[in-house]
Design a protein around this motif. Structure first.
Motif, PDB file in Angstrom:
ATOM      1  N   ARG A 126      94.720  36.842 165.099  1.00 53.23           N
ATOM      2  CA  ARG A 126      94.317  36.842 163.555  1.00 53.23           C
ATOM      3  C   ARG A 126      94.461  35.427 162.988  1.00 53.23           C
ATOM      4  N   MET A 127      95.653  34.777 163.412  1.00 55.33           N
ATOM      5  CA  MET A 127      95.941  33.286 162.710  1.00 55.33           C
ATOM      6  C   MET A 127      94.653  32.284 163.147  1.00 55.33           C
ATOM      7  N   HIS A 128      93.950  32.753 164.078  1.00 56.18           N
ATOM      8  CA  HIS A 128      92.760  31.911 164.586  1.00 56.18           C
ATOM      9  C   HIS A 128      91.730  31.508 163.087  1.00 56.18           C
ATOM     10  N   ALA A 129      91.789  32.470 162.187  1.00 52.84           N
ATOM     11  CA  ALA A 129      91.243  32.163 161.114  1.00 52.84           C
ATOM     12  C   ALA A 129      91.309  31.123 160.173  1.00 52.84           C
ATOM     13  N   MET A 130      92.943  31.250 160.059  1.00 54.16           N
ATOM     14  CA  MET A 130      93.505  30.089 159.469  1.00 54.16           C
ATOM     15  C   MET A 130      93.319  28.525 159.854  1.00 54.16           C
ATOM     16  N   TRP A 131      93.432  28.708 161.434  1.00 50.59           N
ATOM     17  CA  TRP A 131      93.404  27.604 162.216  1.00 50.59           C
ATOM     18  C   TRP A 131      91.816  26.948 162.066  1.00 50.59           C
ATOM     19  N   ASP A 132      90.875  27.587 161.979  1.00 52.21           N
ATOM     20  CA  ASP A 132      89.543  27.238 161.850  1.00 52.21           C
ATOM     21  C   ASP A 132      89.091  26.670 160.517  1.00 52.21           C
ATOM     22  N   ALA A 133      90.025  27.268 159.470  1.00 50.91           N
ATOM     23  CA  ALA A 133      89.872  26.843 158.112  1.00 50.91           C
ATOM     24  C   ALA A 133      90.644  25.507 157.621  1.00 50.91           C
ATOM     25  N   LEU A 134      91.487  25.014 158.541  1.00 48.04           N
ATOM     26  CA  LEU A 134      92.440  23.943 158.152  1.00 48.04           C
ATOM     27  C   LEU A 134      91.612  22.641 158.234  1.00 48.04           C
ATOM     28  N   PRO A 135      91.978  21.556 157.672  1.00 42.74           N
ATOM     29  CA  PRO A 135      91.548  20.259 157.716  1.00 42.74           C
ATOM     30  C   PRO A 135      91.750  19.822 159.199  1.00 42.74           C
ATOM     31  N   GLU A 136      90.933  19.308 159.866  1.00 39.50           N
ATOM     32  CA  GLU A 136      90.884  18.890 161.347  1.00 39.50           C
ATOM     33  C   GLU A 136      92.383  17.993 161.438  1.00 39.50           C
ATOM     34  N   HIS A 137      92.786  17.147 160.504  1.00 40.04           N
ATOM     35  CA  HIS A 137      93.960  16.253 160.669  1.00 40.04           C
ATOM     36  C   HIS A 137      95.413  17.098 160.620  1.00 40.04           C
ATOM     37  N   LYS A 138      95.170  18.201 160.003  1.00 41.18           N
ATOM     38  CA  LYS A 138      96.378  19.174 159.972  1.00 41.18           C
ATOM     39  C   LYS A 138      96.269  20.337 161.017  1.00 41.18           C
ATOM     40  N   ARG A 139      95.182  20.348 161.866  1.00 36.87           N
ATOM     41  CA  ARG A 139      95.118  21.452 162.867  1.00 36.87           C
ATOM     42  C   ARG A 139      96.010  20.974 164.193  1.00 36.87           C
TER      43      ARG A 139
ATOM     44  N   GLU B  28      99.329  44.565 159.857  1.00 40.52           N
ATOM     45  CA  GLU B  28      99.458  45.679 158.949  1.00 40.52           C
ATOM     46  C   GLU B  28      98.531  45.328 157.838  1.00 40.52           C
ATOM     47  N   LEU B  29      97.522  44.539 157.878  1.00 40.58           N
ATOM     48  CA  LEU B  29      97.097  43.930 156.631  1.00 40.58           C
ATOM     49  C   LEU B  29      95.813  44.732 156.270  1.00 40.58           C
ATOM     50  N   GLY B  30      95.449  45.471 157.107  1.00 45.58           N
ATOM     51  CA  GLY B  30      93.813  46.270 156.776  1.00 45.58           C
ATOM     52  C   GLY B  30      92.564  45.529 157.140  1.00 45.58           C
ATOM     53  N   GLU B  31      91.621  46.025 156.323  1.00 41.82           N
ATOM     54  CA  GLU B  31      90.317  45.376 156.864  1.00 41.82           C
ATOM     55  C   GLU B  31      89.992  43.890 156.417  1.00 41.82           C
ATOM     56  N   ASP B  32      90.827  43.489 155.416  1.00 43.14           N
ATOM     57  CA  ASP B  32      90.724  42.216 154.855  1.00 43.14           C
ATOM     58  C   ASP B  32      91.489  41.368 155.518  1.00 43.14           C
ATOM     59  N   GLU B  33      92.223  41.510 156.806  1.00 39.43           N
ATOM     60  CA  GLU B  33      93.174  40.604 157.274  1.00 39.43           C
ATOM     61  C   GLU B  33      92.578  39.267 157.829  1.00 39.43           C
ATOM     62  N   ALA B  34      91.312  39.334 158.131  1.00 41.29           N
ATOM     63  CA  ALA B  34      90.429  37.891 158.269  1.00 41.29           C
ATOM     64  C   ALA B  34      90.712  36.979 157.367  1.00 41.29           C
ATOM     65  N   GLU B  35      90.195  37.415 156.090  1.00 44.94           N
ATOM     66  CA  GLU B  35      90.289  36.672 155.017  1.00 44.94           C
ATOM     67  C   GLU B  35      91.528  36.136 154.462  1.00 44.94           C
ATOM     68  N   MET B  36      92.431  37.110 154.708  1.00 46.41           N
ATOM     69  CA  MET B  36      93.890  36.999 154.154  1.00 46.41           C
ATOM     70  C   MET B  36      94.594  35.709 155.067  1.00 46.41           C
ATOM     71  N   HIS B  37      94.144  35.736 156.285  1.00 40.81           N
ATOM     72  CA  HIS B  37      94.849  34.761 157.112  1.00 40.81           C
ATOM     73  C   HIS B  37      93.996  33.369 156.789  1.00 40.81           C
ATOM     74  N   ARG B  38      92.684  33.491 156.598  1.00 38.01           N
ATOM     75  CA  ARG B  38      91.906  32.247 156.251  1.00 38.01           C
ATOM     76  C   ARG B  38      92.376  31.739 155.065  1.00 38.01           C
ATOM     77  N   ALA B  39      92.622  32.283 153.896  1.00 38.38           N
ATOM     78  CA  ALA B  39      93.036  32.135 152.601  1.00 38.38           C
ATOM     79  C   ALA B  39      94.201  31.084 152.647  1.00 38.38           C
ATOM     80  N   LEU B  40      95.069  31.402 153.783  1.00 36.84           N
ATOM     81  CA  LEU B  40      96.276  30.490 153.648  1.00 36.84           C
ATOM     82  C   LEU B  40      95.959  29.063 153.836  1.00 36.84           C
ATOM     83  N   ALA B  41      94.911  28.665 154.490  1.00 40.85           N
ATOM     84  CA  ALA B  41      94.502  27.294 154.411  1.00 40.85           C
ATOM     85  C   ALA B  41      94.186  26.683 153.153  1.00 40.85           C
ATOM     86  N   ASP B  42      94.060  27.553 152.099  1.00 46.05           N
ATOM     87  CA  ASP B  42      93.829  26.940 150.906  1.00 46.05           C
ATOM     88  C   ASP B  42      94.950  26.801 149.996  1.00 46.05           C
TER      89      ASP B  42
END
Length: 478
Positions: A410-423, A380-394
């Motif tokens: 949705r959480m795949h966006a964070m997974w993609d943005a994580l450093p490989e050794h933390k993924r 229920e985060l709306g149209e920016d949900e992908a960026e909100m998930h990705r930003a968790l990696a930062d």
């Protein structure tokens, strides 16, 4: 103690009772109904009228219905009304009107239920206190909580939530609080609003129900604080703020492995309190609780002392130790169960808690204890949900974590943005990860499980508990 008589309930609802009866409680669910309860036949996922006979067989004193259910007649103890939901609301208003209780209503994008439970704990030590069960904060939960309130209640704590605009104000008017609190405003249920300001206006609507001379307890640290303050002034409320720059000033927060030490000031006084669970967000909620307690007429120092008795409700940051091998009591891991809900703000808070946790080395197959996060979709985060998930990696706390497993599309966006050794692993569904979770954890680990309820990441928690035996919580039971 009798909560409702047939005559009182009939008068409150303008209904017709088929006989005399007395109820000691109010229930909407036959699974949790107790003998002597009034069963309320709400129409929700299923029509409650279908379960009236079962409720009476289980010992219900009577049933609140809009018609006589099939298989029964008017010899059954029934309170017949035009509309069951409206009648429950009428009973809530009547219960509120007959009590002299000091009432606090709590809302916020994050922390409503935890803050409600903190208030329950600290106020219970200073008077007869009634509070909502679980997260009973919606169109049926609030009137049900009020209808269950004994007339001799001294303090009442009402939680009010929302999914869409226009939900909070009518519930607050029903509760008529002396104190109304907004814990925070964040990106939760954002898909129903144009922006965060819209959420702030909806949260501020809790102030519309304040009794004359009531007090608004507001978070001073938000970008949307001016919206909250403007609403408080518009309704003529007394205003008390909390935060880094509020009337109740948060000076310092120290997170340890399993507790939070908080230093604050208010009115020139230094305040020190401890919460036996780690979390910077718990410190803010605790400070708000002290402000609300004083506004209700409770003793601040006693409330600060009693905050140490509180711990998070189930699924909202509860911490427990799981025994992985019954033959070796040293082979344990720590589970942080925060699987009830999630949004970007609460995710950040939970990851900070995990980053501060202390794994144990030298006890597992890997020998080094790890901080592991298992994160489900935020909904229920709306149209920016992908960026909100990705930003968790930062988030800075990610640096201190060893592995992050992700659940949901949705959480795949964070997974993609994580450093490989933390993924860690990514799974489309929670069940997929639950089926393999024992292969990604080890003794000595601290494991956080968090996600929105709809992500079903609680299945992972269930799988961990099935694979292990609880050894005992690391935090003190309230």
């Amino acid at each position: 103690m009798t909560l409702w008589t047939a005559a009182e309930a009939a008068q409150a609802t303008a209904g017709r009772s088929t006989c005399e009866w007395q109820a000691n409680g109010v229930s909407i669910d036959t699974r949790s109904l107790q003998p002597g309860d009034l069963f309320v036949a709400l129409k929700a996922a299923r029509d409650g009228h279908t379960f009236v006979a079962q409720a009476l067989e289980k010992g219900a004193a009577a049933a609140l219905v809009s018609h006589i259910p099939e298989g029964l007649d008017d010899s059954a103890p029934l309170l017949i009304v035009d509309d069951v939901q409206a009648a429950l609301e009428d009973m809530g208003r009547a219960a509120r009107a007959r009590t002299q209780a000091r009432v606090v209503a709590v809302t916020g994008s994050v922390g409503k239920t935890s803050t409600k439970e903190m208030l329950r704990d600290v106020l219970s030590a200073q008077g007869r206190t009634h509070a909502a069960e679980a997260s009973y904060n919606n169109h049926w939960g609030v009137p049900l909580t009020l209808a269950r309130m004994p007339a001799d209640t001294q303090f009442a704590v009402i939680e009010i939530g929302m999914n869409h605009p226009g939900e909070i104000a009518p519930l607050s008017r029903m509760a008529q609080p002396h104190v109304a609190m907004v814990t925070t405003v964040a990106a939760a249920h954002l898909e129903a609003f144009d922006n965060i300001d819209g959420i702030a206006h909806e949260k501020a609507a809790i102030l519309e129900g304040l009794v004359p001379g009531g007090t608004a307890v507001l978070n001073a640290d938000l970008d949307t604080t001016p919206i909250l303050l403007a609403k408080a002034r518009a309704v003529g409320a007394a205003i008390v703020t909390f935060g880094r720059n509020g009337d109740y000033v948060l000076s310092d927060v120290t997170l340890s492995d399993a507790c939070t030490i908080v230093r604050a000031q208010a009115g020139g006084d230094n305040i020190l309190f401890k919460i036996m669970s780690a979390g910077r967000h718990f410190a803010m909620n605790g400070l708000a609780v002290l402000a609300a307690s004083v506004a209700l007429g409770a003793d601040r120092d006693l409330a600060a002392h009693d905050l140490a008795r509180w711990q998070p409700p189930a699924g909202r940051g509860t911490r427990e130790t799981l025994l992985l091998d019954s033959s070796d009591t040293d082979l344990t891991l720590d589970l942080i169960d925060d699987a009830f809900n999630a949004n970007p703000t609460s995710m950040a808070a939970a990851l900070e808690v995990l980053a501060a946790a202390a794994p144990r080395d030298g006890v597992g197959r890997i020998s080094k204890g790890r901080r592991i996060a298992i994160l489900g979709d935020m909904l229920e985060l709306g149209e920016d949900e992908a960026e909100m998930h990705r930003a968790l990696a930062d988030l800075p706390f990610v640096h201190d974590l060893d592995l992050i497993h992700c659940v949901g599309p949705r959480m795949h966006a964070m997974w993609d943005a994580l450093p490989e050794h933390k993924r860690g692993k990514w799974c489309d569904t929670a069940q997929e990860l639950a089926d393999r979770v024992t292969r990604v954890i080890d003794a000595g680990d601290v494991v956080l499980v968090k996600g929105s309820k709809g992500s079903k990441v609680s299945l992972v928690v269930d799988a961990l508990r099935r694979a292990a035996r609880p050894k005992g919580r690391k935090t003190k039971d309230s």
